[in-house]
Design a protein around this motif. Structure first.
Motif, PDB file in Angstrom:
ATOM      1  N   LYS A   1      84.492  74.836  23.196  1.00 20.48           N
ATOM      2  CA  LYS A   1      85.252  75.948  22.640  1.00 20.48           C
ATOM      3  C   LYS A   1      84.465  76.565  21.494  1.00 20.48           C
ATOM      4  N   VAL A   2      84.816  77.802  21.159  1.00 16.06           N
ATOM      5  CA  VAL A   2      84.089  78.529  20.133  1.00 16.06           C
ATOM      6  C   VAL A   2      85.081  79.213  19.202  1.00 16.06           C
ATOM      7  N   GLU A   3      84.768  79.192  17.934  1.00 12.34           N
ATOM      8  CA  GLU A   3      85.525  79.915  16.922  1.00 12.34           C
ATOM      9  C   GLU A   3      84.535  80.741  16.113  1.00 12.34           C
ATOM     10  N   SER A   4      84.851  82.011  15.927  1.00 12.92           N
ATOM     11  CA  SER A   4      83.883  82.875  15.254  1.00 12.92           C
ATOM     12  C   SER A   4      84.585  84.005  14.516  1.00 12.92           C
ATOM     13  N   ILE A   5      83.998  84.392  13.401  1.00 15.65           N
ATOM     14  CA  ILE A   5      84.444  85.546  12.623  1.00 15.65           C
ATOM     15  C   ILE A   5      83.233  86.448  12.414  1.00 15.65           C
ATOM     16  N   LEU A   6      83.392  87.712  12.767  1.00 16.08           N
ATOM     17  CA  LEU A   6      82.276  88.647  12.683  1.00 16.08           C
ATOM     18  C   LEU A   6      81.746  88.725  11.256  1.00 16.08           C
ATOM     19  N   ASN A   7      80.418  88.613  11.133  1.00 16.64           N
ATOM     20  CA  ASN A   7      79.695  88.684   9.852  1.00 16.64           C
ATOM     21  C   ASN A   7      79.956  87.494   8.935  1.00 16.64           C
ATOM     22  N   GLU A   8      80.629  86.451   9.447  1.00 16.16           N
ATOM     23  CA  GLU A   8      80.854  85.253   8.631  1.00 16.16           C
ATOM     24  C   GLU A   8      80.262  83.996   9.255  1.00 16.16           C
ATOM     25  N   GLY A   9      80.273  83.901  10.564  1.00 15.13           N
ATOM     26  CA  GLY A   9      79.681  82.720  11.177  1.00 15.13           C
ATOM     27  C   GLY A   9      80.389  82.299  12.448  1.00 15.13           C
ATOM     28  N   THR A  10      79.821  81.284  13.098  1.00 10.17           N
ATOM     29  CA  THR A  10      80.305  80.813  14.395  1.00 10.17           C
ATOM     30  C   THR A  10      80.256  79.292  14.434  1.00 10.17           C
ATOM     31  N   GLU A  11      81.215  78.699  15.150  1.00 12.86           N
ATOM     32  CA  GLU A  11      81.196  77.247  15.373  1.00 12.86           C
ATOM     33  C   GLU A  11      81.459  76.970  16.848  1.00 12.86           C
ATOM     34  N   PHE A  12      80.548  76.220  17.464  1.00 17.75           N
ATOM     35  CA  PHE A  12      80.729  75.728  18.824  1.00 17.75           C
ATOM     36  C   PHE A  12      81.048  74.239  18.755  1.00 17.75           C
ATOM     37  N   ILE A  13      82.073  73.825  19.532  1.00 18.31           N
ATOM     38  CA  ILE A  13      82.473  72.417  19.546  1.00 18.31           C
ATOM     39  C   ILE A  13      82.469  71.932  20.995  1.00 18.31           C
ATOM     40  N   VAL A  14      81.616  70.943  21.260  1.00 19.06           N
ATOM     41  CA  VAL A  14      81.518  70.333  22.582  1.00 19.06           C
ATOM     42  C   VAL A  14      82.095  68.926  22.502  1.00 19.06           C
ATOM     43  N   ALA A  15      83.018  68.600  23.388  1.00 17.90           N
ATOM     44  CA  ALA A  15      83.611  67.258  23.444  1.00 17.90           C
ATOM     45  C   ALA A  15      83.238  66.615  24.770  1.00 17.90           C
ATOM     46  N   LEU A  16      82.574  65.442  24.712  1.00 11.75           N
ATOM     47  CA  LEU A  16      82.090  64.770  25.918  1.00 11.75           C
ATOM     48  C   LEU A  16      82.604  63.329  25.974  1.00 11.75           C
ATOM     49  N   PRO A  17      83.043  62.876  27.140  1.00 14.50           N
ATOM     50  CA  PRO A  17      83.465  61.475  27.284  1.00 14.50           C
ATOM     51  C   PRO A  17      82.257  60.574  27.537  1.00 14.50           C
ATOM     52  N   LEU A  18      81.606  60.116  26.485  1.00 11.70           N
ATOM     53  CA  LEU A  18      80.396  59.305  26.602  1.00 11.70           C
ATOM     54  C   LEU A  18      80.747  57.820  26.484  1.00 11.70           C
ATOM     55  N   LYS A  19      80.316  57.038  27.464  1.00 11.81           N
ATOM     56  CA  LYS A  19      80.604  55.600  27.503  1.00 11.81           C
ATOM     57  C   LYS A  19      79.607  54.841  26.638  1.00 11.81           C
ATOM     58  N   ALA A  20      80.115  54.075  25.669  1.00  5.44           N
ATOM     59  CA  ALA A  20      79.264  53.305  24.768  1.00  5.44           C
ATOM     60  C   ALA A  20      78.677  52.089  25.486  1.00  5.44           C
ATOM     61  N   ILE A  21      77.392  51.778  25.202  1.00  7.24           N
ATOM     62  CA  ILE A  21      76.719  50.608  25.781  1.00  7.24           C
ATOM     63  C   ILE A  21      75.944  49.900  24.675  1.00  7.24           C
ATOM     64  N   THR A  22      75.245  48.825  25.047  1.00  8.91           N
ATOM     65  CA  THR A  22      74.490  48.055  24.056  1.00  8.91           C
ATOM     66  C   THR A  22      73.038  48.522  23.993  1.00  8.91           C
ATOM     67  N   GLN A  23      72.347  48.146  22.908  1.00 10.46           N
ATOM     68  CA  GLN A  23      70.942  48.514  22.742  1.00 10.46           C
ATOM     69  C   GLN A  23      70.081  47.854  23.813  1.00 10.46           C
ATOM     70  N   GLN A  24      70.425  46.633  24.194  1.00 13.95           N
ATOM     71  CA  GLN A  24      69.640  45.919  25.191  1.00 13.95           C
ATOM     72  C   GLN A  24      69.646  46.641  26.525  1.00 13.95           C
ATOM     73  N   GLN A  25      70.792  47.272  26.869  1.00 14.47           N
ATOM     74  CA  GLN A  25      70.865  48.033  28.111  1.00 14.47           C
ATOM     75  C   GLN A  25      69.910  49.218  28.098  1.00 14.47           C
ATOM     76  N   VAL A  26      69.733  49.827  26.929  1.00 15.96           N
ATOM     77  CA  VAL A  26      68.808  50.957  26.802  1.00 15.96           C
ATOM     78  C   VAL A  26      67.374  50.486  26.944  1.00 15.96           C
ATOM     79  N   ILE A  27      67.042  49.361  26.302  1.00 13.64           N
ATOM     80  CA  ILE A  27      65.674  48.837  26.350  1.00 13.64           C
ATOM     81  C   ILE A  27      65.314  48.427  27.769  1.00 13.64           C
ATOM     82  N   THR A  28      66.271  47.772  28.452  1.00 10.40           N
ATOM     83  CA  THR A  28      66.031  47.312  29.825  1.00 10.40           C
ATOM     84  C   THR A  28      65.795  48.480  30.775  1.00 10.40           C
ATOM     85  N   ALA A  29      66.568  49.552  30.578  1.00  9.96           N
ATOM     86  CA  ALA A  29      66.493  50.696  31.487  1.00  9.96           C
ATOM     87  C   ALA A  29      65.329  51.625  31.188  1.00  9.96           C
TER      88      ALA A  29
END
Length: 695
Positions: free
Chosen positions: A532-560
């Motif tokens: 979604k985006v919220e913006s005001i002309l001549n003042e600024g803009t904000e984009f907000i992205v929401a993602l369902p990211l599954k948490a894992i361990t550091q070892q899984q990253v190193i292995t992969a």
């Protein structure tokens, strides 16, 4: 004296006997008339006949000028069931004490009815009918009923009238019940008749609207009913359903349904009588008698010619769209190859010149050249991404990643630019954000890169803030806000459309294709997230992205992880002999120079045929690696690789491809290649590849 008394007694006895015989005759007459009246009432077909039969019997003993029967299902308002004068039908009769007494086995005689409020009428004409009144009634399971006898003569009714009415009450009761029943029955018949008529009209309207042909057959499928003897103006001369169906397989389906006493649905066929121009859909269902014996089938035939034509048109349109989409994909693949090939030479030379002794101004020129080449590469990648998204062939490559490292890598690209401008770039990460997640690192970086890139592009001075937070339901929020030029409300609705920017003046001033935000939206939705985006002309803009990211361990990253660590990259790589198959002279020179600077021995051929001949030579030492371009004249890299594998050549073959499409990369691996490297080839990427091969 005694004799005189006896004579008087005898005379009295004779008189009493005479009176008794008269009463007996009178009662016999009454009984005969009552029985006759019951017979008339039983045989009567209408309520008028019943009423007239009742009055005929009563009038023999009780004189009256007019009569009426009132009924009520409750104790409020009475309505007229039958009357001798239509004038009475307009009178409203309310429940009263007289009716109450009459309905409780009492016969009432009124000598002056006008003095009672029940028979006090405003109309003089109506009042004249009620000079003398006799009232009786009954209470039945269906409600209350009252019979009123009227005479225009005064004093007609007396106590004897009450007694006579009481004797006639069984007949009156039977008559009133039958009148009420006939009234209700007639009303019900009228309602059902009206409903049947409406149902028939509705059925006919539906039939005409849907254009169906309704039929019924016996067990041999001979027609017993046809809604129309013509279909599309063609007369149906045959009286059997099977003679209309010119397909033995369809007839077998129908016969099988009959054998199993089940329905058949949506059987499509094209009758000969319509010269194979009209298609029909036939459906039927069995019907049975009360004992469950199959009697035949009923069903419909629908003209589905329009639907068939639409399906054919849709299939044709789909085929044409697929051809157009394939042609577009081929065109984009070709354009990608044609643009990436010269970019390979440009960026390759940039890498080589970076290792040379250059002045400060020359390094700045070189950096500008690299930036322009990278911008062109980004545009090509965006166009290809949009094409794959629209074609539905875009997929994610999810794997264990270091989320924060991925975000920082994308943000670091802009640090040098914002340092030169009056912009403060901050990155804030909440403590509850998982460091390691399962996601597509390239697409996460692409989202960050495009959002931050837009913020940098449209912010001359001020702040660009990147905030990473963990919100409800396991969602990771990535917010990019700036104090730039902002976006007008009228432009927000089209902001995520491809090739669309806020307005044309922005395009002229800042450049760009308008693909970045469209790609971000598609990527976010592909990851089951939101933007979604919220913006005001001549003042600024904000984009907000929401993602369902599954948490894992550091070892899984190193292995992969398949990337070689930095320490190994800094070590000297074993000297190897590399055969490079590449048709472009500039790219030949660049790749050879890159490999030789890393200490390797390089031999160049211009196509796949020459590569095969070179490998077959036994006089030369064997090669350690083949870098095989995919698109080459005479014999392409895919064909050459397949032939080498058929010859039993097992040395590593790495595809050099300017085709960025996943299908092209899969084709390389399916042909027997071990890996691929995309053009433009960068020196660091080439070194990583050689280290990962561990030659």
């Amino acid at each position: 004296m005694k004799n005189h008394t006896e004579k008087e007694q005898l005379q009295e006895i004779r008189l009493e006997l005479k009176r008794s015989r008269a009463r007996e005759a009178h009662l016999q007459k009454e009984n005969r008339l009552i029985l006759n009246g019951l017979s008339i009432i039983s045989e009567a077909q209408t309520k008028e006949h019943i009423f007239n039969g009742l009055l005929t019997v009563i009038k023999e003993f009780i004189p009256f000028d007019n009569a009426l029967v009132l009924s009520s299902s409750d104790t409020k308002t009475f309505s007229v069931l039958a009357s001798t004068n239509p004038l009475f039908n307009e009178v409203t009769w309310q429940y009263n004490d007289l009716f109450y007494r009459a309905c409780n086995n009492e016969t009432i005689v009124l000598f002056k009815p006008s003095q009672t409020y029940q028979f006090s009428f405003d109309s003089t004409e109506l009042q004249s009918y009620f000079t003398s009144v006799a009232i009786s009634g009954i209470e039945s399971h269906s409600g209350y009923a009252v019979i009123i006898l009227m005479s225009s003569d005064f004093g007609v009714y007396s106590t004897s009238t009450k007694e006579t009415m009481q004797r006639f009450m069984p007949l009156v009761e039977r008559a009133i019940i039958d009148i009420d029943y006939k009234e209700r029955l007639n009303s019900l018949v009228a309602i059902k008749t009206k409903e049947l008529k409406l149902s028939k009209e509705r059925f006919q309207d539906f039939a005409e609207t849907v254009g169906d042909w309704f039929w019924e057959t016996d067990l041999q499928f001979n027609f017993t009913y046809l809604s129309d003897s013509k279909i599309n103006s063609v007369p149906i001369l045959s009286r059997n359903l099977f003679t209309l169906i010119n397909d033995d397989s369809l007839i077998s389906i129908i016969k099988s349904a009959r054998a199993n006493k089940i329905s058949f649905n949506e059987i499509e066929w094209c009758p000969d009588i319509f010269h194979n121009q009209i298609w029909f859909s036939l459906s039927g269902t069995p019907f049975f008698d009360e004992l469950g014996n199959l009697l035949g089938y009923r069903g419909t035939v629908k003209d589905i010619s329009v639907r068939k034509r639409r399906i054919r048109d849709i299939q044709q349109s789909k085929s044409e769209a697929e051809k157009a989409n394939k042609a577009k994909s081929q065109f984009l693949a070709m354009m990608s190859h044609e643009i990436r090939t010269p970019l390979n030479a440009i960026l390759g030379l940039v890498d080589i010149f970076h290792d040379s002794s250059l002045s400060k101004s020359q390094i700045e020129w070189l950096n500008q050249m690299e930036g322009s080449a990278q911008l062109l590469l980004t545009i090509i990648s965006d166009v290809l991404d949009i094409s794959r998204i629209e074609a539905g062939s875009f997929t994610l490559d999810e794997q264990p990643i270091d989320l924060l490292s991925t975000i920082n890598t994308a943000v670091d690209f802009f640090k040098d630019k914002v340092d030169k401008d009056l912009i403060t770039l901050t990155v804030t990460v909440s403590h509850n954000v998982p460091v390691y997640v399962y996601a597509d690192p390239t697409r996460i970086a692409q989202i960050i890169f495009n959002l931050v890139g837009n913020a940098v592009k449209f912010t001359k001075k001020g702040l660009i803030c990147i905030n990473i937070n963990q919100i409800d339901h396991g969602l990771t929020s990535i917010s990019v806000s700036d104090t730039g030029i902002g976006i007008g409300q009228n432009a927000l609705d089209q902001l995520f459309q491809p090739f669309v920017q806020a307005d044309s003046s922005i395009t002229r001033q800042y450049g760009g294709t308008g693909l970045g935000l469209s790609i971000i939206k598609h990527l976010t939705e592909l990851m089951d997230g939101t933007i979604k985006v919220e913006s005001i002309l001549n003042e600024g803009t904000e984009f907000i992205v929401a993602l369902p990211l599954k948490a894992i361990t550091q070892q899984q990253v190193i292995t992969a992880s398949k990337q070689p660590d930095l320490e190994r990259l800094n070590l000297a790589i074993n000297k190897i002999r590399v055969l490079v198959a590449e048709d472009n002279k500039a790219n030949q020179a660049i790749i050879k120079l890159m490999l030789e600077r890393q200490g390797h021995e390089v031999y160049i051929v211009s196509n796949g045929e020459e590569a095969i001949l070179e490998i077959k030579k036994e006089t030369l030492p064997s090669y350690d690696l083949i870098l095989m371009d995919v698109s080459m004249p005479i014999k392409d890299g895919i064909t050459a690789t397949k032939e080498l594998r058929e010859l039993g050549i097992r040395l590593p073959i790495i595809a050099i491809t300017a085709h960025a499409m996943n299908a092209e990369k899969k084709m390389c691996l399916d042909a027997g290649m071990d890996d691929f490297i995309s053009k433009p080839i960068r020196a660091i990427e080439l070194k990583k590849l050689l280290v990962s091969l561990d030659l």
